[in-house]
Design a protein around this motif. Structure first.
Motif, PDB file in Angstrom:
ATOM      1  N   ASN A 213      69.538  84.974  68.480  1.00 17.58           N
ATOM      2  CA  ASN A 213      68.502  84.156  69.098  1.00 17.58           C
ATOM      3  C   ASN A 213      67.140  84.770  68.809  1.00 17.58           C
ATOM      4  O   ASN A 213      67.032  85.970  68.540  1.00 17.58           O
ATOM      5  CB  ASN A 213      68.688  84.069  70.622  1.00 17.58           C
ATOM      6  CG  ASN A 213      69.995  83.415  70.999  1.00 17.58           C
ATOM      7  OD1 ASN A 213      70.139  82.201  70.919  1.00 17.58           O
ATOM      8  ND2 ASN A 213      70.965  84.225  71.424  1.00 17.58           N
ATOM      9  N   PHE A 215      62.624  84.104  69.599  1.00 17.87           N
ATOM     10  CA  PHE A 215      61.432  83.348  69.956  1.00 17.87           C
ATOM     11  C   PHE A 215      60.400  83.548  68.849  1.00 17.87           C
ATOM     12  O   PHE A 215      60.237  84.659  68.334  1.00 17.87           O
ATOM     13  CB  PHE A 215      60.827  83.837  71.269  1.00 17.87           C
ATOM     14  CG  PHE A 215      61.498  83.302  72.508  1.00 17.87           C
ATOM     15  CD1 PHE A 215      62.475  82.316  72.448  1.00 17.87           C
ATOM     16  CD2 PHE A 215      61.119  83.787  73.754  1.00 17.87           C
ATOM     17  CE1 PHE A 215      63.086  81.842  73.603  1.00 17.87           C
ATOM     18  CE2 PHE A 215      61.714  83.312  74.917  1.00 17.87           C
ATOM     19  CZ  PHE A 215      62.703  82.332  74.839  1.00 17.87           C
ATOM     20  N   GLN A 227      56.113  76.662  65.050  1.00 18.92           N
ATOM     21  CA  GLN A 227      57.095  75.574  65.043  1.00 18.92           C
ATOM     22  C   GLN A 227      57.812  75.496  63.697  1.00 18.92           C
ATOM     23  O   GLN A 227      59.040  75.332  63.632  1.00 18.92           O
ATOM     24  CB  GLN A 227      56.404  74.250  65.343  1.00 18.92           C
ATOM     25  CG  GLN A 227      55.848  74.137  66.745  1.00 18.92           C
ATOM     26  CD  GLN A 227      54.994  72.895  66.928  1.00 18.92           C
ATOM     27  OE1 GLN A 227      54.421  72.365  65.979  1.00 18.92           O
ATOM     28  NE2 GLN A 227      54.899  72.426  68.164  1.00 18.92           N
ATOM     29  N   ALA A 230      60.283  78.472  63.358  1.00 22.64           N
ATOM     30  CA  ALA A 230      61.502  78.300  64.149  1.00 22.64           C
ATOM     31  C   ALA A 230      62.452  77.321  63.493  1.00 22.64           C
ATOM     32  O   ALA A 230      63.671  77.537  63.475  1.00 22.64           O
ATOM     33  CB  ALA A 230      61.136  77.833  65.560  1.00 22.64           C
ATOM     34  N   LYS A 234      66.458  78.132  61.910  1.00 25.74           N
ATOM     35  CA  LYS A 234      67.660  77.337  62.188  1.00 25.74           C
ATOM     36  C   LYS A 234      68.210  76.719  60.922  1.00 25.74           C
ATOM     37  O   LYS A 234      69.425  76.731  60.673  1.00 25.74           O
ATOM     38  CB  LYS A 234      67.319  76.253  63.221  1.00 25.74           C
ATOM     39  CG  LYS A 234      67.097  76.792  64.622  1.00 25.74           C
ATOM     40  CD  LYS A 234      66.738  75.703  65.613  1.00 25.74           C
ATOM     41  CE  LYS A 234      65.278  75.404  65.607  1.00 25.74           C
ATOM     42  NZ  LYS A 234      64.796  74.710  66.825  1.00 25.74           N
ATOM     43  N   HIS A 240      69.422  80.621  65.766  1.00 28.24           N
ATOM     44  CA  HIS A 240      68.775  79.816  66.795  1.00 28.24           C
ATOM     45  C   HIS A 240      67.425  80.407  67.157  1.00 28.24           C
ATOM     46  O   HIS A 240      67.337  81.528  67.657  1.00 28.24           O
ATOM     47  CB  HIS A 240      69.646  79.738  68.046  1.00 28.24           C
ATOM     48  CG  HIS A 240      69.014  78.958  69.145  1.00 28.24           C
ATOM     49  ND1 HIS A 240      68.835  79.480  70.408  1.00 28.24           N
ATOM     50  CD2 HIS A 240      68.494  77.706  69.168  1.00 28.24           C
ATOM     51  CE1 HIS A 240      68.246  78.577  71.172  1.00 28.24           C
ATOM     52  NE2 HIS A 240      68.030  77.496  70.448  1.00 28.24           N
ATOM     53  N   ALA A 241      66.373  79.651  66.900  1.00 30.24           N
ATOM     54  CA  ALA A 241      65.015  80.102  67.173  1.00 30.24           C
ATOM     55  C   ALA A 241      64.251  78.998  67.877  1.00 30.24           C
ATOM     56  O   ALA A 241      64.431  77.818  67.577  1.00 30.24           O
ATOM     57  CB  ALA A 241      64.308  80.484  65.875  1.00 30.24           C
ATOM     58  N   GLU A 242      63.400  79.381  68.801  1.00 36.30           N
ATOM     59  CA  GLU A 242      62.563  78.427  69.519  1.00 36.30           C
ATOM     60  C   GLU A 242      61.111  78.857  69.423  1.00 36.30           C
ATOM     61  O   GLU A 242      60.790  80.041  69.543  1.00 36.30           O
ATOM     62  CB  GLU A 242      62.976  78.321  70.991  1.00 36.30           C
ATOM     63  CG  GLU A 242      64.383  77.795  71.206  1.00 36.30           C
ATOM     64  CD  GLU A 242      64.573  76.377  70.707  1.00 36.30           C
ATOM     65  OE1 GLU A 242      63.581  75.611  70.670  1.00 36.30           O
ATOM     66  OE2 GLU A 242      65.713  76.029  70.336  1.00 36.30           O
ATOM     67  N   ALA A 243      60.248  77.872  69.210  1.00 33.05           N
ATOM     68  CA  ALA A 243      58.814  78.139  69.124  1.00 33.05           C
ATOM     69  C   ALA A 243      58.141  77.852  70.449  1.00 33.05           C
ATOM     70  O   ALA A 243      58.437  76.845  71.102  1.00 33.05           O
ATOM     71  CB  ALA A 243      58.189  77.275  68.033  1.00 33.05           C
ATOM     72  N   TYR A 244      57.220  78.732  70.832  1.00 37.30           N
ATOM     73  CA  TYR A 244      56.451  78.542  72.051  1.00 37.30           C
ATOM     74  C   TYR A 244      55.006  78.966  71.816  1.00 37.30           C
ATOM     75  O   TYR A 244      54.723  79.838  70.987  1.00 37.30           O
ATOM     76  CB  TYR A 244      57.009  79.388  73.203  1.00 37.30           C
ATOM     77  CG  TYR A 244      58.322  78.912  73.753  1.00 37.30           C
ATOM     78  CD1 TYR A 244      58.391  77.839  74.643  1.00 37.30           C
ATOM     79  CD2 TYR A 244      59.515  79.540  73.373  1.00 37.30           C
ATOM     80  CE1 TYR A 244      59.610  77.404  75.138  1.00 37.30           C
ATOM     81  CE2 TYR A 244      60.733  79.103  73.875  1.00 37.30           C
ATOM     82  CZ  TYR A 244      60.768  78.036  74.754  1.00 37.30           C
ATOM     83  OH  TYR A 244      61.989  77.600  75.240  1.00 37.30           O
ATOM     84  N   PRO A 253      60.232  80.656  79.886  1.00 43.32           N
ATOM     85  CA  PRO A 253      61.057  81.200  78.795  1.00 43.32           C
ATOM     86  C   PRO A 253      61.075  82.716  78.728  1.00 43.32           C
ATOM     87  O   PRO A 253      62.059  83.309  78.292  1.00 43.32           O
ATOM     88  CB  PRO A 253      60.416  80.595  77.539  1.00 43.32           C
ATOM     89  CG  PRO A 253      59.785  79.329  78.021  1.00 43.32           C
ATOM     90  CD  PRO A 253      59.284  79.637  79.400  1.00 43.32           C
TER      91      PRO A 253
END
Length: 355
Positions: A213, A215, A227, A230, A234, A240-244, A253
Motif C-alpha cells: 500500500n 499514499f 493522482q 497513484a 496500480k 495499491h496507491a491512493e493520492a491525497y 487518511p
C-alpha cells in the motif's frame, strides 16, 4: 507448472521509450501550436468566459486537475471538472452559456466525452479539444483543436500524451495571461524535461519492491501529479496507491500511516511546499517510510526523509511536468522489479469507451 514470464529490460519497454520522447515532442508541440494558441488566447482575453469546465477521464482527468489549479492561480477564473456521466448517463442539461469547455482525450472517441462536448456546444460553450488523434470525432466537433502531437502511444500506460496534455494547458494559460515570466519559462521546458528524465530515483524503486500500500501526496498544482502517480502504481505495478492533498490527508487518511507505511510526497516549489514538507516530517517521525521529491530539499524540523532529486523548473507552474517525467522512469523500473510488464497491465485496454 507455470513458467515465469520473460520481461524486457527497463530501457526496452514501450513505456520507457515513449516517455523518453517527451522533451522533443513538447518542443515540437509548442512550435506547431503557437499561432493557434495565441489566437485563442487573444479571443479569451477579449471575451473572458464566466467560468471554465473540464471533461476527461483517467490520466486526462489528472491533467484537468492541473488545468484547474493553473487557470485559477494564474487567471482567477473558477474552473470545475464536469463528470462525463452528467451528459451521457443522466442526460442532464447544463447552463454553459459563454463558458470555456475543455475536453482532454488521447483518442478523442470515448462516447461519454463526445456526448458532453456536443451538449456543451449546444448550450453555448466554446469547446476546446486537447486531443492526440487529430481526425477524431472530438476534434471534428470542437471550436478549437490543440493537437497534443504525441504520436502513436502503444504502451497501455499513458506517459508522453499525459505530459503533452499538461504542456498544452501550460501554453494556453501562459498566452492567455500574456505574462512574460511564464511565457519565457515555456521556452526552457523541453530542456528541463530532458534533465528530469535523467534524475536518479532508484531509492524509490528499491524501497517499494515489496510494498503493498502507498499514499502519494501533492497539493495545488502538484495534486494532479500525485493522482497520476497513484494511478500508475496500480496500473503498472499492481501496487495499491491512493493520492491525497497534503492538506486533506490529515482529515482521516493519516490514521493509517505508521511504522513501515510508505508515503511519496511531491512538494511544489511554491506556497504549498512548506506544508507538504511538514506533513512528510510528521509521517517520518511516526515511523513511516517517506520519500520526498522537492527542489527545496529536506525539511529541518525532523529527521530527513529520503530525498528524490528534481530538475529545476523555470517557473513553479511547470514543476509538476518535471516531477512526473522523473517519476515515469522510476515507475517503469519498479514495475519490472515487481514482475510486471508496464506495457501490458492485466485487464486493461488502451482506449476505454465508456458510455
Amino acid at each position: 507448472m507455470n513458467m515465469p514470464i520473460a520481461l524486457p529490460a527497463a530501457h526496452q519497454t514501450l513505456m520507457f521509450n515513449e516517455a523518453a520522447e517527451t522533451a522533443a515532442l513538447v518542443a515540437g508541440q509548442f512550435a506547431r501550436n503557437r499561432e493557434t494558441v495565441a489566437a485563442l488566447a487573444s479571443q479569451l482575453r477579449a471575451s473572458p468566459p464566466p467560468f471554465v469546465a473540464t471533461c476527461a477521464r483517467g490520466s486526462s482527468d489528472h491533467a484537468a486537475t492541473y488545468a484547474k489549479y493553473l487557470i485559477e492561480t494564474q487567471l482567477g477564473i473558477v474552473t470545475a471538472s464536469l463528470s462525463p456521466s452528467i451528459g451521457s448517463v443522466y442526460a442532464a442539461p447544463l447552463r454553459l452559456e459563454g463558458a470555456l469547455f475543455i475536453a482532454i482525450s488521447q483518442s478523442g472517441k470515448s462516447p461519454d466525452l463526445l456526448r458532453n462536448a456536443e451538449a456543451a456546444k449546444a448550450a453555448g460553450a466554446r469547446v476546446v479539444a486537447l486531443v492526440n488523434v487529430e481526425d477524431s470525432p472530438l476534434a471534428q466537433l470542437a471550436d478549437t483543436v490543440i493537437p497534443l502531437g504525441a504520436g502513436p502511444e502503444k504502451s497501455v500506460a499513458a506517459t508522453k500524451s499525459y505530459l503533452a496534455s499538461l504542456a498544452a494547458i501550460a501554453q494556453l494559460v501562459a498566452h492567455w495571461k500574456d505574462e512574460p515570466g511564464l511565457l519565457a519559462a515555456l521556452d526552457t521546458l523541453p530542456q528541463s524535461l530532458g534533465e528530469a528524465w535523467n534524475q536518479d530515483w532508484s531509492t524509490l524503486t528499491d524501497g517499494l519492491v515489496d510494498a503493498r500500500n502507498l499514499f502519494v501526496l501533492g497539493r495545488g498544482l502538484g495534486l494532479g501529479a500525485a493522482q497520476e502517480a497513484a494511478l500508475k502504481f496500480k496500473e503498472t505495478c499492481g501496487l495499491h496507491a491512493e493520492a491525497y492533498s497534503s492538506a486533506e490527508v490529515k482529515h482521516g487518511p493519516m490514521a493509517l500511516v505508521g511504522a513501515g507505511f510508505p508515503v511519496l510526497v511531491f512538494a511544489q516549489p511554491d506556497e504549498t511546499g512548506a506544508g507538504a514538507l511538514a506533513v512528510a516530517d510528521e509521517f517520518h517521525a511516526r515511523g513511516a517510510e517517506v520519500w520526498v521529491a522537492s527542489a527545496r530539499g529536506a525539511s529541518s524540523t525532523a529527521p530527513s526523509s529520503v530525498q528524490l532529486p528534481l530538475a529545476q523548473a523555470a517557473h513553479p507552474a511547470l514543476a509538476p511536468l518535471l516531477t512526473v517525467q522523473s517519476f515515469y522512469r522510476a515507475i517503469n523500473a519498479l514495475a519490472l522489479r515487481r514482475g510486471h510488464n508496464p506495457d501490458l497491465p492485466p485487464h486493461l485496454n488502451k482506449v476505454t469507451e465508456t458510455v
